[in-house]
Design a protein around this motif. Structure first.
Motif, short mmCIF file in Angstrom:
data_model
loop_
_atom_site.label_atom_id
_atom_site.label_comp_id
_atom_site.label_asym_id
_atom_site.label_seq_id
_atom_site.Cartn_x
_atom_site.Cartn_y
_atom_site.Cartn_z
N VAL A 354 0.85 -1.19 0.00
CA VAL A 354 0.00 0.00 0.00
C VAL A 354 0.89 1.24 0.00
O VAL A 354 1.89 1.31 0.72
CB VAL A 354 -0.92 0.01 1.24
N SER A 355 0.55 2.22 -0.84
CA SER A 355 1.29 3.47 -0.90
C SER A 355 0.30 4.62 -1.06
O SER A 355 -0.88 4.40 -1.36
CB SER A 355 2.30 3.46 -2.05
N PHE A 356 0.79 5.85 -0.90
CA PHE A 356 -0.07 7.02 -1.01
C PHE A 356 0.44 7.92 -2.11
O PHE A 356 1.63 8.28 -2.15
CB PHE A 356 -0.10 7.80 0.31
N ASN A 357 -0.43 8.26 -3.05
CA ASN A 357 -0.11 9.17 -4.13
C ASN A 357 -0.55 10.58 -3.72
O ASN A 357 -1.73 10.90 -3.73
CB ASN A 357 -0.83 8.73 -5.42
N SER A 358 0.43 11.40 -3.35
CA SER A 358 0.10 12.74 -2.84
C SER A 358 -0.44 13.64 -3.93
O SER A 358 -1.21 14.57 -3.65
CB SER A 358 1.35 13.37 -2.21
N THR A 359 -0.06 13.40 -5.18
CA THR A 359 -0.55 14.22 -6.29
C THR A 359 -2.04 14.01 -6.51
O THR A 359 -2.81 14.95 -6.68
CB THR A 359 0.21 13.89 -7.59
N GLN A 360 -2.46 12.75 -6.47
CA GLN A 360 -3.86 12.42 -6.69
C GLN A 360 -4.66 12.36 -5.39
O GLN A 360 -5.89 12.28 -5.41
CB GLN A 360 -3.98 11.08 -7.42
N GLY A 361 -3.92 12.38 -4.27
CA GLY A 361 -4.59 12.34 -2.97
C GLY A 361 -5.30 11.04 -2.70
O GLY A 361 -6.40 11.04 -2.12
N GLN A 362 -4.70 9.92 -3.11
CA GLN A 362 -5.36 8.64 -2.90
C GLN A 362 -4.34 7.55 -2.56
O GLN A 362 -3.16 7.66 -2.87
CB GLN A 362 -6.15 8.21 -4.15
N PHE A 363 -4.84 6.52 -1.89
CA PHE A 363 -4.02 5.36 -1.58
C PHE A 363 -4.05 4.38 -2.75
O PHE A 363 -5.08 4.22 -3.40
CB PHE A 363 -4.52 4.65 -0.31
N ASN A 364 -2.90 3.73 -3.00
CA ASN A 364 -2.81 2.71 -4.04
C ASN A 364 -2.51 1.36 -3.39
O ASN A 364 -1.83 1.28 -2.38
CB ASN A 364 -1.69 3.05 -5.03
N GLU A 365 -3.00 0.33 -4.02
CA GLU A 365 -2.76 -1.03 -3.53
C GLU A 365 -2.24 -1.87 -4.70
O GLU A 365 -2.84 -1.92 -5.77
CB GLU A 365 -4.05 -1.63 -2.97
N GLU A 366 -1.09 -2.54 -4.46
CA GLU A 366 -0.48 -3.37 -5.51
C GLU A 366 -0.26 -4.78 -4.96
O GLU A 366 0.21 -4.95 -3.83
CB GLU A 366 0.87 -2.79 -5.94
N SER A 367 -0.62 -5.76 -5.78
CA SER A 367 -0.45 -7.14 -5.34
C SER A 367 0.08 -8.06 -6.44
O SER A 367 0.73 -9.06 -6.14
CB SER A 367 -1.78 -7.70 -4.81
N ASN A 368 -0.16 -7.73 -7.71
CA ASN A 368 0.22 -8.64 -8.79
C ASN A 368 1.71 -8.95 -8.81
O ASN A 368 2.11 -10.09 -9.03
CB ASN A 368 -0.20 -8.06 -10.15
#
Length: 519
Positions: A354-368
């Motif tokens: 899980v990471s946070f994109n400060s530009t878009q103001g949203q959390f991202n989730e990566e699993s693949n």
């Protein structure tokens, strides 16, 4: 410099220097002045550390006396030592078998290069223990030490920025560029950190060579030292995010302090992806490669009918490629430790980053790119092509929870690119997979050629057609070597730990399903 002392361990002659230096007193310890020298080398820590017991009857190391002069055999003016107690008491140790008298090891003496055979360390004493004693004639001190360079890194304040180093050095208007443009490929960043420092640049001669992975331009790390950072903090942080090039599938890298080419020369750092080590192991029956430096044999007393042995590891027909040396290579006892089940369930599961994109103001989730299939791919691309095995896949099975995604470990990453987040997820899992896998530990007659980051072959001398033999025998990656020299017993032995992810052949395979006894 005085000539080195002559020592004998296990019937083999060695050139040994054990020297204490504080800037004023320069004391060479003779073979009656010390005992139980222990040197620890580990793949997880580039700095050698250890301990040595120094005989100090009547406190002779710090206080001259007639008895102490007689007991040590040293000259009076060379005897006294005053401890600084500032982590600058320097202990210099240099050990190498004598070329003209290499007993029991069938190797051409001209092959005894310092880089392979000499253990040398310029260390600082970080702690002194006054050992218990009954009589002042039996007094001893135990000195604990590690690499001087490591100690200096622990102390030195650091002000480093990728925006001002490496290929970014001298760029105009650097403060107006974005973080990516002020960043450096991870390997280049680590190399420039060491290379640009006045104290540590002497260890950077391999930076920019084939022994140093610079990383990819597509993965630039922007980093500046936080307030109060020490040099070791910067080094460890950047190393944690050091990722190999795309060619090596962005896998983890190993930072290693290589042995010097010649005595009294600075050691050099190398930075190589795990794959580069395995590429030099060897996967042909009669052709071990450069990094498989020796072959061990397990001695058993077997009454089984003699049948042809199955070769499960490269075995050279001579001693030029790898050492096979009678008592140095015979193992009569060992500890074989398999992957810990709780480690498997916690660390070889699926990862969710899980990471946070400060530009878009949203959390991202990566699993693949972080799921458990990655360690099977790691085996298939990095391990299997480089070792001798009949297996087409790794030996570990998925539990139903891993397959269904119900066993997932969530990691939060501060990195701003998907590729760099591999360090927090997938690469962490790959290091667990390699270094927490099947391991063997044993003691054997000592040889200075042994070091972490090399391989040894292991074979049985007797019947070896059982499935357990397919698991036991093979090529092991050395992760830890302890060198123990005893003067009183005139003995030198090694404690080795090696790991491997593969078996030679799986005769009965498990299925990816739960084991249910009570339904």
């Amino acid at each position: 410099m005085e000539s080195v002392n002559d020592y004998n361990f296990n019937g083999q002659d060695y050139d040994v220097v054990v020297r204490l230096f504080n800037g004023v007193n320069d004391v060479y310890l003779t073979n009656t002045a010390w005992d139980n020298l222990i040197l620890e080398e580990d793949i997880f820590n580039w700095s050698i550390k250890g301990s040595i017991a120094v005989n100090t009857p009547y406190d002779s190391l710090e206080r001259e006396s007639a008895e102490s002069i007689l007991s040590t055999g040293q000259q009076k003016e060379k005897l006294i030592y005053k401890f600084r107690n500032d982590c600058r008491d320097t202990l210099f140790i240099s050990i190498k078998p004598k070329q003209e008298d290499l007993k029991g090891i069938p190797i051409d003496p001209t092959e005894l290069s310092d880089k392979k055979w000499r253990i040398e360390i310029e260390a600082v004493i970080y702690s002194v223990e006054d050992l218990p004693h009954v009589n002042v004639t039996d007094k001893r001190k135990k000195l604990y030490f590690w690499e001087k360079t490591y100690q200096m890194m622990l102390e030195k304040d650091s002000e480093y920025s990728t925006g001002l180093a490496g290929s970014n050095q001298g760029k105009e208007s650097i403060d107006q560029l974005d973080n990516s443009d002020r960043g450096l490929p991870s390997g280049e960043s680590l190399g420039s950190l060491i290379k640009n420092d006045s104290d540590f640049s002497k260890h950077s001669l391999l930076v920019g060579t084939s022994e140093w992975d610079n990383g990819s331009d597509e993965m630039k790390i922007f980093y500046s030292s936080p307030v109060g950072a020490k040099f070791i903090d910067d080094l460890n942080y950047i190393l944690n995010y050091t990722i190999a090039t795309k060619q090596d599938n962005y896998q983890p890298c190993i930072l290693k302090f290589e042995r010097a080419e010649k005595s009294m020369q600075p050691k050099q750092f190398s930075l190589k992806p795990i794959k580069r080590y395995f590429d030099l192991a060897g996967n042909e029956l009669d052709a071990p490669k450069e990094y498989q430096i020796e072959h061990f044999f397990i001695k058993e007393n077997s009454d089984s009918a003699k049948t042809p042995r199955i070769s499960k590891t490269p075995l050279a027909s001579d001693s030029k490629s790898e050492i096979k040396a009678d008592e140095h290579s015979i193992i009569r006892g060992y500890q074989l430790v398999d992957l810990n089940g709780i480690d498997y369930s916690k660390n070889l599961a699926n990862y969710r980053v899980v990471s946070f994109n400060s530009t878009q103001g949203q959390f991202n989730e990566e699993s693949n790119r972080h799921n458990a299939n990655q360690y099977k791919e790691f085996f298939d691309t990095t391990i299997r092509p480089s070792v001798l095995t009949n297996n087409k896949t790794d030996r570990l099975v998925f539990t139903p929870y891993i397959e269904s995604g119900l066993n997932t470990k969530t990691i939060y990453s501060l990195r701003d690119t998907e590729l760099f987040r591999l360090a927090d997820g997938r690469n962490r899992m790959l290091k667990y997979y390699l270094f927490s896998n099947l391991a063997i530990s044993f003691s054997t007659r000592g040889m200075t050629i042994r070091q972490p980051g090399r391989f040894f072959g292991l074979s049985k001398l007797d019947l070896n057609d059982k499935e357990f033999d397919h698991k036991l025998e093979g090529q092991y990656f050395v992760t830890s070597v302890i060198h123990h020299f005893s003067n009183t017993k005139r003995v030198y032995h090694n404690q080795l730990i090696g790991v491997k992810t593969h078996t030679f052949q799986e005769m009965s395979e498990f299925k990816s399903s739960d084991v249910i006894l009570i339904s």
